[in-house]
Design a protein around this motif. Structure first.
Motif, PDB file in Angstrom:
ATOM      1  N   THR A  15       7.153   1.427   6.361  1.00 63.54           N
ATOM      2  CA  THR A  15       8.002   1.608   6.084  1.00 63.54           C
ATOM      3  C   THR A  15       8.673   2.896   5.438  1.00 63.54           C
ATOM      4  O   THR A  15       7.450   3.660   4.978  1.00 63.54           O
ATOM      5  CB  THR A  15       8.989   0.518   5.268  1.00 63.54           C
ATOM      6  OG1 THR A  15       8.087   0.312   4.059  1.00 63.54           O
ATOM      7  CG2 THR A  15       9.680  -0.722   5.278  1.00 63.54           C
ATOM      8  N   LEU A  16       9.208   3.324   5.325  1.00 62.60           N
ATOM      9  CA  LEU A  16       9.592   5.222   4.337  1.00 62.60           C
ATOM     10  C   LEU A  16       8.805   5.789   5.162  1.00 62.60           C
ATOM     11  O   LEU A  16       8.068   6.113   4.646  1.00 62.60           O
ATOM     12  CB  LEU A  16       9.814   4.576   3.133  1.00 62.60           C
ATOM     13  CG  LEU A  16      10.748   3.751   2.441  1.00 62.60           C
ATOM     14  CD1 LEU A  16       9.846   3.654   1.172  1.00 62.60           C
ATOM     15  CD2 LEU A  16      11.732   4.285   2.099  1.00 62.60           C
ATOM     16  N   PHE A  17       9.248   6.541   6.339  1.00 61.97           N
ATOM     17  CA  PHE A  17       8.488   7.200   6.728  1.00 61.97           C
ATOM     18  C   PHE A  17       8.136   9.485   6.601  1.00 61.97           C
ATOM     19  O   PHE A  17       9.174   9.380   6.097  1.00 61.97           O
ATOM     20  CB  PHE A  17       8.325   6.827   8.430  1.00 61.97           C
ATOM     21  CG  PHE A  17       8.216   5.654   9.125  1.00 61.97           C
ATOM     22  CD1 PHE A  17       6.409   5.395   9.251  1.00 61.97           C
ATOM     23  CD2 PHE A  17       9.193   5.240   9.029  1.00 61.97           C
ATOM     24  CE1 PHE A  17       6.182   4.200  10.285  1.00 61.97           C
ATOM     25  CE2 PHE A  17       8.485   3.527   8.882  1.00 61.97           C
ATOM     26  CZ  PHE A  17       7.970   3.363   9.580  1.00 61.97           C
ATOM     27  N   PHE A  18       6.984   9.786   6.523  1.00 61.52           N
ATOM     28  CA  PHE A  18       7.303  11.181   6.333  1.00 61.52           C
ATOM     29  C   PHE A  18       7.563  11.503   7.778  1.00 61.52           C
ATOM     30  O   PHE A  18       7.836  10.631   9.187  1.00 61.52           O
ATOM     31  CB  PHE A  18       5.391  11.415   5.799  1.00 61.52           C
ATOM     32  CG  PHE A  18       5.471  11.519   5.053  1.00 61.52           C
ATOM     33  CD1 PHE A  18       5.501  11.987   3.762  1.00 61.52           C
ATOM     34  CD2 PHE A  18       4.361  10.030   5.047  1.00 61.52           C
ATOM     35  CE1 PHE A  18       5.404  11.772   2.765  1.00 61.52           C
ATOM     36  CE2 PHE A  18       4.483  10.167   3.153  1.00 61.52           C
ATOM     37  CZ  PHE A  18       4.330  11.328   2.494  1.00 61.52           C
ATOM     38  N   GLU A  19       7.871  12.611   8.514  1.00 65.65           N
ATOM     39  CA  GLU A  19       8.451  13.426   9.028  1.00 65.65           C
ATOM     40  C   GLU A  19       8.021  13.652  10.585  1.00 65.65           C
ATOM     41  O   GLU A  19       7.804  13.181  11.359  1.00 65.65           O
ATOM     42  CB  GLU A  19       8.585  15.004   8.409  1.00 65.65           C
ATOM     43  CG  GLU A  19       9.909  14.770   8.074  1.00 65.65           C
ATOM     44  CD  GLU A  19      10.281  16.651   7.160  1.00 65.65           C
ATOM     45  OE1 GLU A  19       9.384  17.942   8.285  1.00 65.65           O
ATOM     46  OE2 GLU A  19      10.968  17.506   6.971  1.00 65.65           O
ATOM     47  N   LEU A  46       0.605  -1.544   0.355  1.00 67.69           N
ATOM     48  CA  LEU A  46       0.196  -0.385  -0.119  1.00 67.69           C
ATOM     49  C   LEU A  46       0.913   1.231   0.173  1.00 67.69           C
ATOM     50  O   LEU A  46       2.574   1.376   0.890  1.00 67.69           O
ATOM     51  CB  LEU A  46      -1.325   0.086   1.572  1.00 67.69           C
ATOM     52  CG  LEU A  46      -1.833  -1.270   1.436  1.00 67.69           C
ATOM     53  CD1 LEU A  46      -2.316  -0.978   3.015  1.00 67.69           C
ATOM     54  CD2 LEU A  46      -2.254  -1.079   0.525  1.00 67.69           C
ATOM     55  N   LEU A  47       0.336   1.861  -0.577  1.00 68.18           N
ATOM     56  CA  LEU A  47       1.783   3.513  -0.725  1.00 68.18           C
ATOM     57  C   LEU A  47      -0.148   4.406  -0.388  1.00 68.18           C
ATOM     58  O   LEU A  47      -0.481   4.910  -1.354  1.00 68.18           O
ATOM     59  CB  LEU A  47       1.643   3.829  -2.403  1.00 68.18           C
ATOM     60  CG  LEU A  47       2.881   2.563  -2.906  1.00 68.18           C
ATOM     61  CD1 LEU A  47       2.717   3.238  -4.046  1.00 68.18           C
ATOM     62  CD2 LEU A  47       4.062   2.835  -1.959  1.00 68.18           C
ATOM     63  N   PRO A  48       0.103   5.188   0.863  1.00 70.92           N
ATOM     64  CA  PRO A  48      -1.218   5.624   1.166  1.00 70.92           C
ATOM     65  C   PRO A  48      -1.862   6.808   0.211  1.00 70.92           C
ATOM     66  O   PRO A  48      -2.762   7.196   0.561  1.00 70.92           O
ATOM     67  CB  PRO A  48      -0.733   6.114   2.607  1.00 70.92           C
ATOM     68  CG  PRO A  48      -0.138   4.972   3.128  1.00 70.92           C
ATOM     69  CD  PRO A  48       0.842   4.478   2.049  1.00 70.92           C
ATOM     70  N   GLU A  49      -0.581   7.620  -0.895  1.00 73.98           N
ATOM     71  CA  GLU A  49      -0.940   8.455  -1.314  1.00 73.98           C
ATOM     72  C   GLU A  49      -1.476   7.876  -2.412  1.00 73.98           C
ATOM     73  O   GLU A  49      -1.699   9.364  -3.067  1.00 73.98           O
ATOM     74  CB  GLU A  49       0.373   9.187  -1.602  1.00 73.98           C
ATOM     75  CG  GLU A  49       1.002   9.995  -0.364  1.00 73.98           C
ATOM     76  CD  GLU A  49       2.874  10.287  -0.895  1.00 73.98           C
ATOM     77  OE1 GLU A  49       2.715  11.175  -0.456  1.00 73.98           O
ATOM     78  OE2 GLU A  49       3.512   9.554  -1.631  1.00 73.98           O
ATOM     79  N   ILE A  60       3.104   0.599   3.081  1.00 74.93           N
ATOM     80  CA  ILE A  60       2.760   0.216   4.089  1.00 74.93           C
ATOM     81  C   ILE A  60       2.951  -1.941   3.534  1.00 74.93           C
ATOM     82  O   ILE A  60       2.305  -1.994   2.073  1.00 74.93           O
ATOM     83  CB  ILE A  60       1.530  -0.079   5.073  1.00 74.93           C
ATOM     84  CG1 ILE A  60       1.126   1.280   5.392  1.00 74.93           C
ATOM     85  CG2 ILE A  60       0.872  -1.357   5.389  1.00 74.93           C
ATOM     86  CD1 ILE A  60       0.523   2.200   5.656  1.00 74.93           C
ATOM     87  N   GLU A  61       3.475  -2.779   3.631  1.00 75.24           N
ATOM     88  CA  GLU A  61       3.301  -3.806   3.277  1.00 75.24           C
ATOM     89  C   GLU A  61       2.409  -4.320   3.813  1.00 75.24           C
ATOM     90  O   GLU A  61       2.575  -5.029   5.544  1.00 75.24           O
ATOM     91  CB  GLU A  61       4.640  -4.841   3.104  1.00 75.24           C
ATOM     92  CG  GLU A  61       5.887  -4.045   1.673  1.00 75.24           C
ATOM     93  CD  GLU A  61       7.354  -4.733   2.209  1.00 75.24           C
ATOM     94  OE1 GLU A  61       7.737  -5.663   2.248  1.00 75.24           O
ATOM     95  OE2 GLU A  61       8.324  -3.768   2.251  1.00 75.24           O
ATOM     96  N   PHE A  62       1.990  -5.420   3.357  1.00 79.31           N
ATOM     97  CA  PHE A  62       0.325  -6.620   3.918  1.00 79.31           C
ATOM     98  C   PHE A  62      -0.267  -7.257   3.608  1.00 79.31           C
ATOM     99  O   PHE A  62       0.950  -8.137   1.808  1.00 79.31           O
ATOM    100  CB  PHE A  62      -0.920  -5.593   3.948  1.00 79.31           C
ATOM    101  CG  PHE A  62      -1.375  -6.129   2.968  1.00 79.31           C
ATOM    102  CD1 PHE A  62      -2.648  -6.930   2.456  1.00 79.31           C
ATOM    103  CD2 PHE A  62      -1.032  -4.768   1.579  1.00 79.31           C
ATOM    104  CE1 PHE A  62      -2.985  -6.498   1.537  1.00 79.31           C
ATOM    105  CE2 PHE A  62      -2.067  -5.310   0.396  1.00 79.31           C
ATOM    106  CZ  PHE A  62      -2.626  -5.647   0.426  1.00 79.31           C
ATOM    107  N   SER A  63      -0.044  -8.506   4.363  1.00 75.88           N
ATOM    108  CA  SER A  63      -0.682  -9.941   3.675  1.00 75.88           C
ATOM    109  C   SER A  63      -1.770 -10.851   4.637  1.00 75.88           C
ATOM    110  O   SER A  63      -1.886  -9.848   5.720  1.00 75.88           O
ATOM    111  CB  SER A  63       0.741 -10.660   3.597  1.00 75.88           C
ATOM    112  OG  SER A  63       1.339 -11.041   5.752  1.00 75.88           O
ATOM    113  N   MET A  64      -2.423 -11.404   3.229  1.00 74.55           N
ATOM    114  CA  MET A  64      -3.631 -11.988   4.850  1.00 74.55           C
ATOM    115  C   MET A  64      -3.804 -13.251   4.477  1.00 74.55           C
ATOM    116  O   MET A  64      -3.857 -13.956   3.129  1.00 74.55           O
ATOM    117  CB  MET A  64      -5.005 -10.437   5.207  1.00 74.55           C
ATOM    118  CG  MET A  64      -5.679 -10.717   2.864  1.00 74.55           C
ATOM    119  SD  MET A  64      -6.834  -8.995   2.840  1.00 74.55           S
ATOM    120  CE  MET A  64      -7.975 -10.429   4.408  1.00 74.55           C
TER     121      MET A  64
END
Length: 124
Positions: free
Chosen positions: A102-106, A55-58, A113-117
């Motif tokens: 990973t790769l956080f904003f300030e 997931l890339l929230p943007e 966000i890597e996910f698995s289910m």
């Protein structure tokens, strides 16, 4: 892509990049003197499905998307699973939802966000 209950896997929610399904069978075994054990098919075993992606929230869904899947899992309900071609897979439960941020904003929000289910088929 796929629908689980009323949750739609799509670009804006949780687009998965990997689909892995495992279907097991149950076999009974009877020992025999001087021969290999006799095997008898006693029915279907577990049918499990693993979905994973990024997931890339943007662009795609984010933490709230995974929160919704966790809420569905917490309910203890089973959900109908249908793929994008209209194939009906039957009823499934959510066994687990995992994520790695990973790769956080300030401000501490994750850019990735890597996910698995893991899902398991249940009888109707």
């Amino acid at each position: 892509m796929m629908v689980l209950g009323d949750f739609v896997f799509e670009l804006r929610s949780a687009p998965f990049q990997q689909y892995r399904r495992s279907t097991r069978q149950r076999w009974g075994s009877n020992n025999r003197i001087g021969k290999r054990a006799a095997q008898q098919h006693i029915g279907p075993g577990d049918d499990t499905l693993s979905l994973s992606g990024v997931l890339l929230p943007e662009i795609t869904g984010g933490p709230s998307t995974l929160g919704r899947l966790r809420d569905m899992a917490d309910s203890g309900d089973s959900y109908t699973l249908i793929d994008g071609d209209g194939h009906l897979y039957g009823k499934w439960i959510i066994e687990s939802v995992d994520e790695t941020r990973t790769l956080f904003f300030e401000n501490g929000q994750a850019r990735r966000i890597e996910f698995s289910m893991n899902l398991k088929q249940v009888e109707d």
